[in-house]
Design a protein around this motif. Sequence first.
Motif, PDB file in Angstrom:
ATOM      1  N   ASP A  25     -18.312 -47.521 -62.208  1.00 48.77           N
ATOM      2  CA  ASP A  25     -19.711 -48.566 -62.688  1.00 48.77           C
ATOM      3  C   ASP A  25     -19.885 -49.360 -61.749  1.00 48.77           C
ATOM      4  N   PHE A  26     -18.709 -50.325 -61.450  1.00 49.83           N
ATOM      5  CA  PHE A  26     -18.896 -51.198 -60.587  1.00 49.83           C
ATOM      6  C   PHE A  26     -19.110 -50.774 -59.044  1.00 49.83           C
ATOM      7  N   LEU A  27     -18.432 -49.955 -58.756  1.00 47.30           N
ATOM      8  CA  LEU A  27     -18.625 -49.293 -57.414  1.00 47.30           C
ATOM      9  C   LEU A  27     -20.034 -49.031 -57.131  1.00 47.30           C
ATOM     10  N   ARG A  28     -20.781 -48.477 -58.041  1.00 50.88           N
ATOM     11  CA  ARG A  28     -22.129 -47.715 -58.026  1.00 50.88           C
ATOM     12  C   ARG A  28     -23.098 -49.087 -58.054  1.00 50.88           C
ATOM     13  N   TYR A  29     -22.727 -50.095 -58.747  1.00 49.49           N
ATOM     14  CA  TYR A  29     -23.472 -51.565 -58.665  1.00 49.49           C
ATOM     15  C   TYR A  29     -23.335 -52.090 -57.388  1.00 49.49           C
ATOM     16  N   GLN A  30     -22.079 -51.928 -56.959  1.00 52.54           N
ATOM     17  CA  GLN A  30     -21.759 -52.951 -55.586  1.00 52.54           C
ATOM     18  C   GLN A  30     -22.606 -52.217 -54.490  1.00 52.54           C
ATOM     19  N   LEU A  31     -22.572 -50.972 -54.444  1.00 53.60           N
ATOM     20  CA  LEU A  31     -22.840 -50.117 -53.201  1.00 53.60           C
ATOM     21  C   LEU A  31     -24.253 -50.066 -53.243  1.00 53.60           C
ATOM     22  N   VAL A  32     -25.076 -50.251 -54.416  1.00 50.13           N
ATOM     23  CA  VAL A  32     -26.609 -50.185 -54.481  1.00 50.13           C
ATOM     24  C   VAL A  32     -27.056 -51.725 -54.124  1.00 50.13           C
ATOM     25  N   ARG A  33     -26.280 -52.688 -54.506  1.00 52.18           N
ATOM     26  CA  ARG A  33     -26.396 -54.153 -54.389  1.00 52.18           C
ATOM     27  C   ARG A  33     -26.515 -54.417 -52.716  1.00 52.18           C
ATOM     28  N   GLN A  34     -25.490 -53.786 -52.255  1.00 52.66           N
ATOM     29  CA  GLN A  34     -25.121 -54.091 -50.620  1.00 52.66           C
ATOM     30  C   GLN A  34     -25.972 -53.045 -49.900  1.00 52.66           C
ATOM     31  N   HIS A  35     -26.275 -51.744 -50.189  1.00 52.01           N
ATOM     32  CA  HIS A  35     -26.987 -50.858 -49.310  1.00 52.01           C
ATOM     33  C   HIS A  35     -28.257 -50.376 -49.773  1.00 52.01           C
ATOM     34  N   GLY A  36     -28.534 -50.809 -51.054  1.00 54.86           N
ATOM     35  CA  GLY A  36     -29.915 -49.987 -51.553  1.00 54.86           C
ATOM     36  C   GLY A  36     -29.737 -48.711 -51.844  1.00 54.86           C
ATOM     37  N   ASP A  37     -30.740 -47.885 -51.466  1.00 53.79           N
ATOM     38  CA  ASP A  37     -30.724 -46.341 -51.813  1.00 53.79           C
ATOM     39  C   ASP A  37     -29.762 -45.595 -51.001  1.00 53.79           C
ATOM     40  N   ALA A  38     -29.379 -46.274 -49.803  1.00 57.77           N
ATOM     41  CA  ALA A  38     -28.168 -45.574 -49.100  1.00 57.77           C
ATOM     42  C   ALA A  38     -26.743 -45.766 -49.977  1.00 57.77           C
ATOM     43  N   GLY A  39     -26.834 -46.837 -50.379  1.00 63.48           N
ATOM     44  CA  GLY A  39     -25.646 -47.021 -51.411  1.00 63.48           C
ATOM     45  C   GLY A  39     -25.523 -46.032 -52.412  1.00 63.48           C
ATOM     46  N   GLU A  40     -26.506 -45.639 -53.207  1.00 61.70           N
ATOM     47  CA  GLU A  40     -26.671 -44.609 -54.264  1.00 61.70           C
ATOM     48  C   GLU A  40     -26.162 -43.287 -53.687  1.00 61.70           C
ATOM     49  N   VAL A  41     -26.563 -42.971 -52.577  1.00 65.33           N
ATOM     50  CA  VAL A  41     -26.198 -41.783 -51.779  1.00 65.33           C
ATOM     51  C   VAL A  41     -24.628 -41.689 -51.614  1.00 65.33           C
ATOM     52  N   ARG A  42     -24.165 -42.956 -51.075  1.00 62.09           N
ATOM     53  CA  ARG A  42     -22.821 -43.165 -50.882  1.00 62.09           C
ATOM     54  C   ARG A  42     -22.042 -42.821 -52.011  1.00 62.09           C
ATOM     55  N   TYR A  43     -22.362 -43.318 -53.117  1.00 61.94           N
ATOM     56  CA  TYR A  43     -21.838 -43.412 -54.384  1.00 61.94           C
ATOM     57  C   TYR A  43     -21.641 -42.002 -55.029  1.00 61.94           C
TER      58      TYR A  43
END
Length: 224
Positions: A25-43
């Motif tokens: 749950d935190f990993l998703r939160y962190q990646l989206v906070r840091q990278h936006g939509d690209a973070g969601e894709v990475r998650y």
Amino acid sequence: MSDVRPYLVFSDVDETLITVKSMFDFLRYQLVRQHGDAGEVRYERIMAMVHNMAGDGAPRADINRFYYRHYADQSVETIGRLAEDWFAERTASRRGFYIEATREALSAHRAAGATVVLVSGSFPPLLEPLAREVGADAVLCTRPIVADGRYTGEVATPVIGTGKSTAVLGVLESRPDVDPRDCWAYGDHVSDLPMLELVGHPVAVGENQELRQRLADRVRGVTA
């Protein structure tokens, strides 16, 4: 002088005390906070790999190590700030984050004078705010290795499965004033069984039928 014997309470965290898997749950939160939509894709890509590992029968400790590799070169300070933000947002409504039955049980144990210990494969930035909130006295968890203020992506010993029982046993052995038969432990998954079997009062949280059956068989074996 009180006649109450000292005792310890050990509680798993994810899906035992809280409703989410804190690490992911935190990993998703962190990646989206840091990278936006690209973070969601990475998650989503990371989670697909996790599901594949689990499907292939990879040990939970290996999945735990795989998870922490994604923090390589991340600033400990930055992750700590994001973790505080994550916790504040998740607990803002005070509904749906905690498994209230477990939280209430831990509160009752604290009121009775017990020492409460959280036990988790998650890591300190996520668990320390939670420990403060529920009044836990200590946290046994996976601790990522840090160098020069940054995570290396490696961990020492994952506190998963037998890693949990080893950590709990170390605490029990450090407290000769405590009888393990007086102690309690809470868990939701069969991987928590090695920890649960160390105490006299194991509690299965949730509907994991294998865990419930194993604990029932243990009780029957003791009383037979």
